[in-house]
Design an enzyme around this catalytic site. Structure first.
Site, PDB file in Angstrom:
ATOM      1  N   LYS A  52      36.198  29.847  43.600  1.00  0.00           N
ATOM      2  CA  LYS A  52      36.156  29.817  45.066  1.00  0.00           C
ATOM      3  C   LYS A  52      35.061  28.852  45.534  1.00  0.00           C
ATOM      4  O   LYS A  52      35.260  28.070  46.459  1.00  0.00           O
ATOM      5  CB  LYS A  52      35.927  31.237  45.619  1.00  0.00           C
ATOM      6  CG  LYS A  52      37.169  32.115  45.463  1.00  0.00           C
ATOM      7  CD  LYS A  52      36.932  33.588  45.769  1.00  0.00           C
ATOM      8  CE  LYS A  52      38.179  34.376  45.349  1.00  0.00           C
ATOM      9  NZ  LYS A  52      38.089  35.818  45.596  1.00  0.00           N
ATOM     10  N   GLN A  96      33.709  40.174  46.686  1.00  0.00           N
ATOM     11  CA  GLN A  96      34.597  40.140  45.513  1.00  0.00           C
ATOM     12  C   GLN A  96      34.826  41.557  44.979  1.00  0.00           C
ATOM     13  O   GLN A  96      33.877  42.333  44.816  1.00  0.00           O
ATOM     14  CB  GLN A  96      33.974  39.235  44.439  1.00  0.00           C
ATOM     15  CG  GLN A  96      34.870  38.962  43.255  1.00  0.00           C
ATOM     16  CD  GLN A  96      36.139  38.181  43.598  1.00  0.00           C
ATOM     17  OE1 GLN A  96      36.176  37.402  44.549  1.00  0.00           O
ATOM     18  NE2 GLN A  96      37.185  38.389  42.827  1.00  0.00           N
ATOM     19  N   ASP A 119      39.633  37.386  53.622  1.00  0.00           N
ATOM     20  CA  ASP A 119      40.543  37.959  52.619  1.00  0.00           C
ATOM     21  C   ASP A 119      41.743  38.646  53.284  1.00  0.00           C
ATOM     22  O   ASP A 119      42.734  38.934  52.617  1.00  0.00           O
ATOM     23  CB  ASP A 119      39.794  39.020  51.789  1.00  0.00           C
ATOM     24  CG  ASP A 119      39.360  38.503  50.427  1.00  0.00           C
ATOM     25  OD1 ASP A 119      40.056  37.639  49.870  1.00  0.00           O
ATOM     26  OD2 ASP A 119      38.329  38.989  49.925  1.00  0.00           O
TER      27      ASP A 119
END
Ligand code: GUN
Length: 282
Positions: A52, A96, A119
């Site tokens: 990422k 995460q 997200d």
């Protein structure tokens, strides 16, 4: 033989388009920033987070890395999220997953401002998607839609079967296919007569989390088969939820693993970061 849908090439194209958009924003004095929080050092998470950061660097998005120790307390994590929610120079916040066991994932995801939830996991964004409002969409299902569109696979009026009902993939996937005017059926581990249903699919999206689960007898000849799964087999090779070698000759189009859906997830995360600027304006 099926067309192989090249997720690596399509994601590279998307990243190049985003790079141009970010450069144009920069010319207007707008910089985009993504904050990435990792708690502990799960090796798979470290790889994902590293990818990422690399994608941000390529596109020109500033990334802030918060690598917190395993023993980080609930309060420390929630305080950091609250600080980032309040910072005008932070557009996106990503925590995460998975988190260490002592932290409650639901509580943590709920703490992220829906306007910075790149997200697309916050219930407000999930709800917005389900009723057709603007908001962030979960990256993997958004990537599947983009793969289909850019391969020229029509969704409107098609029979689409989604195999799997997770909050992150199966459920949002079904909502997105509905938004594209497909006729959608969601199947799962308790579905009866599964093969009969999957064999009706013009588009079969597999996110069941079991290696090589979908064999040729699940697939209608000519169907588009999208494989969301990723596993390591006994030979330490990557494989998906679809038995690729036997399904490829039956399908009309198919995504490989690796190089299919996987690279699209990060491309869509980058797209959400770029689009966050507009969402935060309105
Ligand atoms: N862990 C595995 N996939 C994901 C993802 O897409 N987002 C986050 N935040 N964590 C993950």
């Amino acid at each position: 033989m099926a067309i192989r849908i090249d997720g690596k090439a399509i994601s590279a194209q998307i990243k190049d388009e985003l790079k141009e958009k970010v450069a144009a924003y920069r010319q207007q004095g707008v910089e985009i920033t993504l904050a990435v929080i990792q708690v502990g050092n799960d090796p798979a998470s470290s790889v994902y987070v590293g990818n990422k950061k690399k994608a941000c660097e390529y596109i020109g998005i500033r990334s802030l890395a918060y690598e917190l120790p395993e023993e980080t307390s609930r309060k420390e994590l929630l305080d950091l999220i609250a600080e980032l929610n309040g910072r005008a120079d932070v557009n996106g916040i990503l925590v995460q997953l998975p988190l260490p066991k002592h932290l409650n994932e639901e509580e943590v995801l709920l703490a992220i401002s829906p306007l910075k939830d790149v997200d697309g996991f916050h219930p407000v964004n999930v709800g917005n998607l389900s009723i057709g409002r603007k908001g962030f969409v979960s990256c993997t299902p958004a990537g599947v839609i983009e793969l289909l569109k850019r391969t020229g696979i029509e969704m409107e009026g098609k029979e689409c079967v989604v195999l799997g009902r997770s909050n992150i993939v199966g459920k949002p996937m079904s909502m997105l296919m509905l938004r594209e005017n497909a006729t959608v059926t969601v199947c799962h581990s308790r579905t009866k007569n599964l093969k009969e249903i999957t064999k009706r699919a013009d588009i079969l999206i597999v996110a069941i989390g079991k290696p090589c689960f979908v064999t040729a007898d699940y697939v209608k000849p000519g169907a588009a088969v999208i494989d969301v799964g990723i596993h390591r087999n006994e030979d330490n090779k990557l494989c998906g939820d679809v038995a690729f070698a036997q399904v490829e000759p039956v399908a009309g189009a198919i995504t490989p693993v690796p190089g299919g859906v996987g690279p699209m997830t990060i491309a869509m995360l980058m797209k959400n970061c770029v689009e966050s600027v507009n969402l935060q304006k309105s």
